[in-house]
Design an enzyme around this catalytic site. Structure first.
Site, PDB file in Angstrom:
ATOM      1  N   GLU A  37       0.869  -1.178   0.000  1.00 53.47           N
ATOM      2  CA  GLU A  37       0.000   0.000   0.000  1.00 53.47           C
ATOM      3  C   GLU A  37       0.909   1.232   0.000  1.00 53.47           C
ATOM      4  O   GLU A  37       1.809   1.327   0.842  1.00 53.47           O
ATOM      5  CB  GLU A  37      -0.897   0.007   1.249  1.00 53.47           C
ATOM      6  CG  GLU A  37      -1.829   1.197   1.224  1.00 53.47           C
ATOM      7  CD  GLU A  37      -2.764   1.283   2.423  1.00 53.47           C
ATOM      8  OE1 GLU A  37      -2.692   0.412   3.306  1.00 53.47           O
ATOM      9  OE2 GLU A  37      -3.548   2.250   2.455  1.00 53.47           O
ATOM     10  N   ARG A 263       5.615 -13.001   9.383  1.00 53.61           N
ATOM     11  CA  ARG A 263       6.224 -11.727   9.045  1.00 53.61           C
ATOM     12  C   ARG A 263       7.553 -11.592   9.775  1.00 53.61           C
ATOM     13  O   ARG A 263       7.804 -12.292  10.759  1.00 53.61           O
ATOM     14  CB  ARG A 263       5.303 -10.579   9.414  1.00 53.61           C
ATOM     15  CG  ARG A 263       5.038 -10.477  10.918  1.00 53.61           C
ATOM     16  CD  ARG A 263       3.990  -9.428  11.253  1.00 53.61           C
ATOM     17  NE  ARG A 263       4.411  -8.082  10.980  1.00 53.61           N
ATOM     18  CZ  ARG A 263       3.842  -7.278  10.078  1.00 53.61           C
ATOM     19  NH1 ARG A 263       2.817  -7.699   9.367  1.00 53.61           N
ATOM     20  NH2 ARG A 263       4.272  -6.062   9.894  1.00 53.61           N
ATOM     21  N   LYS A 273       4.421   0.469   9.470  1.00 60.50           N
ATOM     22  CA  LYS A 273       4.425   1.795   8.847  1.00 60.50           C
ATOM     23  C   LYS A 273       3.791   2.844   9.748  1.00 60.50           C
ATOM     24  O   LYS A 273       4.231   3.982   9.791  1.00 60.50           O
ATOM     25  CB  LYS A 273       3.701   1.730   7.506  1.00 60.50           C
ATOM     26  CG  LYS A 273       4.615   1.223   6.395  1.00 60.50           C
ATOM     27  CD  LYS A 273       3.945   1.277   5.055  1.00 60.50           C
ATOM     28  CE  LYS A 273       3.039   0.096   4.862  1.00 60.50           C
ATOM     29  NZ  LYS A 273       2.459  -0.004   3.531  1.00 60.50           N
TER      30      LYS A 273
HETATM   31  P1  ATP Z   1       2.857  -2.424   7.975  1.00 58.62           P
HETATM   32  O1  ATP Z   1       2.426  -3.320   9.090  1.00 58.62           O
HETATM   33  O2  ATP Z   1       4.294  -2.042   8.036  1.00 58.62           O
HETATM   34  O3  ATP Z   1       1.965  -1.270   7.723  1.00 58.62           O
HETATM   35  P2  ATP Z   1       1.541  -3.667   5.800  1.00 58.62           P
HETATM   36  O4  ATP Z   1       1.367  -5.136   5.749  1.00 58.62           O
HETATM   37  O5  ATP Z   1       0.342  -2.842   6.107  1.00 58.62           O
HETATM   38  O6  ATP Z   1       2.794  -3.369   6.712  1.00 58.62           O
HETATM   39  P3  ATP Z   1       1.748  -3.417   2.996  1.00 58.62           P
HETATM   40  O7  ATP Z   1       2.180  -2.275   2.193  1.00 58.62           O
HETATM   41  O8  ATP Z   1       0.332  -3.846   2.920  1.00 58.62           O
HETATM   42  O9  ATP Z   1       2.146  -3.098   4.472  1.00 58.62           O
HETATM   43  O10 ATP Z   1       2.696  -4.673   2.737  1.00 58.62           O
HETATM   44  C1  ATP Z   1       2.955  -5.190   1.465  1.00 58.62           C
HETATM   45  C2  ATP Z   1       3.366  -6.613   1.576  1.00 58.62           C
HETATM   46  O11 ATP Z   1       4.505  -6.740   2.429  1.00 58.62           O
HETATM   47  C3  ATP Z   1       2.263  -7.451   2.190  1.00 58.62           C
HETATM   48  O12 ATP Z   1       2.113  -8.588   1.392  1.00 58.62           O
HETATM   49  C4  ATP Z   1       2.742  -7.796   3.555  1.00 58.62           C
HETATM   50  O13 ATP Z   1       2.321  -9.061   3.937  1.00 58.62           O
HETATM   51  C5  ATP Z   1       4.265  -7.728   3.398  1.00 58.62           C
HETATM   52  N1  ATP Z   1       4.878  -7.343   4.670  1.00 58.62           N
HETATM   53  C6  ATP Z   1       4.652  -6.227   5.392  1.00 58.62           C
HETATM   54  N2  ATP Z   1       5.350  -6.231   6.530  1.00 58.62           N
HETATM   55  C7  ATP Z   1       6.060  -7.388   6.548  1.00 58.62           C
HETATM   56  C8  ATP Z   1       6.973  -7.995   7.461  1.00 58.62           C
HETATM   57  N3  ATP Z   1       7.302  -7.404   8.611  1.00 58.62           N
HETATM   58  N4  ATP Z   1       7.495  -9.193   7.142  1.00 58.62           N
HETATM   59  C9  ATP Z   1       7.189  -9.790   5.981  1.00 58.62           C
HETATM   60  N5  ATP Z   1       6.328  -9.283   5.079  1.00 58.62           N
HETATM   61  C10 ATP Z   1       5.764  -8.107   5.354  1.00 58.62           C
HETATM   62 MG    MG Z   2      -1.354  -3.852   4.482  1.00 54.58          MG
END
Ligand code: ATP
Ligand code: MG
Length: 567
Positions: A37, A263, A273
């Site tokens: 995102e 994760r 984020k």
């Molecule tokens: P955050 O918790 O940092 O906001 P998010 O999952 O909301 O992370 P996205 O932009 O939706 O952020 O993430 C894009 C991709 O990266 C998703 O498929 C998510 O599963 C993966 N991702 C995000 N954080 C991690 C992590 N700590 N370890 C592994 N994969 C991750």
């Molecule tokens: Mg997300």
């Protein structure tokens, strides 16, 4: 990717894919995607997902899409889109012409929603957000049907069209899936699919005032793109039944398989984020690319290489259980990589003036300094030697202990690549008593750093020529948090654990003249001090700025051991 990357070991996801290929499940196709995102910069947790998705595609002859999951207009913008694209490229991956945006599917998604309504599988609910929460029930209690659940298809269609036309305020109506308010899985209790949001979107402008939610958008985007394996993190495990429900009810041609993995969590930092945005907005760091941030932009600016981050992701592997990885492992991977590729140079962070009394006043020598002790192919540079030098302030002690093998009154040390020098006198500041200048003699027989008579010198120290070295600002970075798990306590403010000493700025450092044209971003080992990189934002030819990536050894391990012994 370079040819030197280790071959990933077989993990449970790769096993699934290999098995699918054997069974010819998707006619031999492997299509994955990385779906960020654009509401922040990528962090090292995202790197794990990128390496996994792009890595699998490369290994199995498939493709990996970059898809912006941009369905929430608040907080998303073009700056984030651009940063994400450049970070994925920097990490070494290429999506070719497979760049997609969920917002490009808004029309299609809207038609899918209409189809669900027509099939009696979705309804417009006019409860308030608060009421919807109350009706949802809890983990132990079933939910209650909304009074709007029995609206007719015609009424639902009409209301949904009016929602789209902008006739209603935010929060007055939502579109919900009609599933089961008594389901043990709360995600299945008539989840919201669309909500009203009168807010412009960075790509679609004012075209829409209703936006689809993640659970509706994500599976359909995967399906539209022909994804075969939809890999996501564990917290979406309970969303998988909903993912499947939407695709089954709409009877789409392509129904990807969602697979969850753990994760990445890292000690001494935060990987969310929302929390990273807080650090930026509250000024704990200078921006998303602050070298202390666990973002790819920050790590790059700090001096980490993409190879070291890929190597780290490879080393941690992929598992199904959550854990916290030690930051020391990231640092280890970065050090290992820089040890091989960083040229060695000399810099003095906190200079102390040394005058070599018996060295001719106007003499200058060019000494040979190899760039790498184990890699002659990196070549060498000339190091300028003269009568007045700088050494590191803590390489001199007026009253040394027995174990201090550096410079002290009456003691002899080796100057790296140069000569043996012996301290014969010191000059002190009259008021403070601080040593401000050290006088030495040198032995002309020891040029290059060894003596024909074979006498032993225990210490070797680094130095620069006072007249020939260049001034530089050096930023000494340390871990951003003082405790291993800053978000460990519920309801407590993680920012109180920010390490107040995570940045020390030195403004009177000196570096050897060969660095005069060092390009922004280039990485070096400053001998005996650590790995440093030319700051890509603030450094210029006339005013060099270096960031310390890491010290040569892990000083945190020492601190942790000491603390363990004390308790
Ligand atoms: P955050 O918790 O940092 O906001 P998010 O999952 O909301 O992370 P996205 O932009 O939706 O952020 O993430 C894009 C991709 O990266 C998703 O498929 C998510 O599963 C993966 N991702 C995000 N954080 C991690 C992590 N700590 N370890 C592994 N994969 C991750
Ligand atoms: Mg997300």
């Amino acid at each position: 990717m370079t040819g030197t990357d280790p071959i990933p070991s077989q993990d449970f996801i790769r096993n699934i894919i290999a098995e699918d290929l054997r069974a010819n499940k998707h006619e031999g196709r492997v299509v994955t995607r990385f779906p960020p995102e654009p509401n922040g910069y990528l962090h090292i947790g995202h790197a794990k997902s990128i390496c996994l998705n792009f890595g699998i595609a490369a290994e199995y002859g498939g493709v990996c899409n970059l898809r912006f999951d941009d369905t929430d207009p608040s907080g998303e913008n073009v700056e984030y889109v651009e940063s994400i694209k450049s970070d994925v490229r920097w990490l070494g991956f290429d999506w070719g012409d497979r760049l997609f945006y969920a917002s490009d599917y808004f029309d299609q998604l809207y038609h899918y929603a209409l189809q669900l309504i027509k099939d009696g599988k979705a309804y417009v609910c006019s409860l308030s957000t608060e009421e919807i929460r109350k009706y949802r029930g809890t983990l132990t209690e079933p939910g209650k049907d909304s009074p709007y659940r029995t609206r007719s298809v015609e009424e639902n269609l009409h209301l949904f069209e009016r929602m789209r036309a902008g006739e209603f305020e935010d929060g007055t109506h939502v579109l919900r899936a009609k599933i089961d308010m008594a389901s043990p899985n709360i995600n299945m209790r008539d989840p919201t699919l669309y909500r009203i949001r009168h807010m412009p979107h960075y790509r679609t402008g004012n075209k829409w005032c209703i936006y689809p939610l993640y659970d509706f958008t994500h599976c359909l985007s995967d399906s539209i793109e022909g994804i075969t394996h939809s890999i996501c993190t564990l917290e979406f495990e309970n969303n998988r039944p909903l993912y499947d429900w939407v695709l089954d009810e709409l009877n789409v041609d392509c129904h990807p398989q969602q697979i969850e993995f753990a994760r990445l969590n890292l000690s001494y930092t935060v990987l969310s984020k929302r929390k990273l945005v807080e650090l930026v907005e509250k000024g704990y760091v200078t921006g998303w690319d602050d070298p202390r941030m666990p973002t790819l932009a920050g790590m790059r600016r700090r001096g980490c290489t993409p190879e070291s981050i890929r190597g780290f992701c490879e080393r941690i592997g992929v598992a199904k259980r959550d854990s916290i990885v030690d930051m020391a492992l990231v640092e280890y991977c970065v050090r290992e990589d820089l040890n091989q590729r960083a040229p060695r140079v000399m810099a003095v962070l906190r200079p102390l003036r040394v005058v070599i009394d018996n060295y001719p006043e106007d003499q200058v020598e060019e000494l040979d300094g190899p760039y790498h002790p184990q890699d002659p192919s990196m070549g060498s540079r000339k190091v300028t030697f003269s009568r007045v030098l700088y050494i590191e302030r803590d390489d001199f002690l007026e009253e040394p202990s027995k174990k201090f093998f550096r410079l002290a009154p009456g003691r002899e040390v080796r100057l790296r690549y140069a000569y043996y020098i012996k301290c014969v006198d010191v000059v002190k500041d009259e008021k403070t008593g601080e040593v401000v200048e050290v006088h030495c003699t040198y032995d002309p027989e020891t040029r290059g750093g060894w003596s024909p008579d074979g006498r032993k010198v225990r210490g070797t120290i680094h130095w620069v020529s006072a007249a020939h070295s260049l001034p530089a600002e050096v930023r000494l970075y340390d871990r951003l948090f003082q405790v291993a798990n800053p978000t460990g306590e519920k309801d407590s403010d993680f920012t109180k654990y920010v390490n107040p000493n995570s940045l020390e700025t030195l403004t009177s450092s000196r570096v050897e003249p060969s660095l005069s044209s060092a390009a922004p971003g280039s990485r070096y080992q400053f001998e005996r001090l650590g790995y440093f990189c030319v700051d890509s934002v603030d450094s210029s030819n006339g005013a060099l700025v270096f960031n310390r990536t890491l010290m040569l050894r892990d000083s945190w391990a020492k601190i942790a051991n000491k603390e363990k012994k004390q308790t």
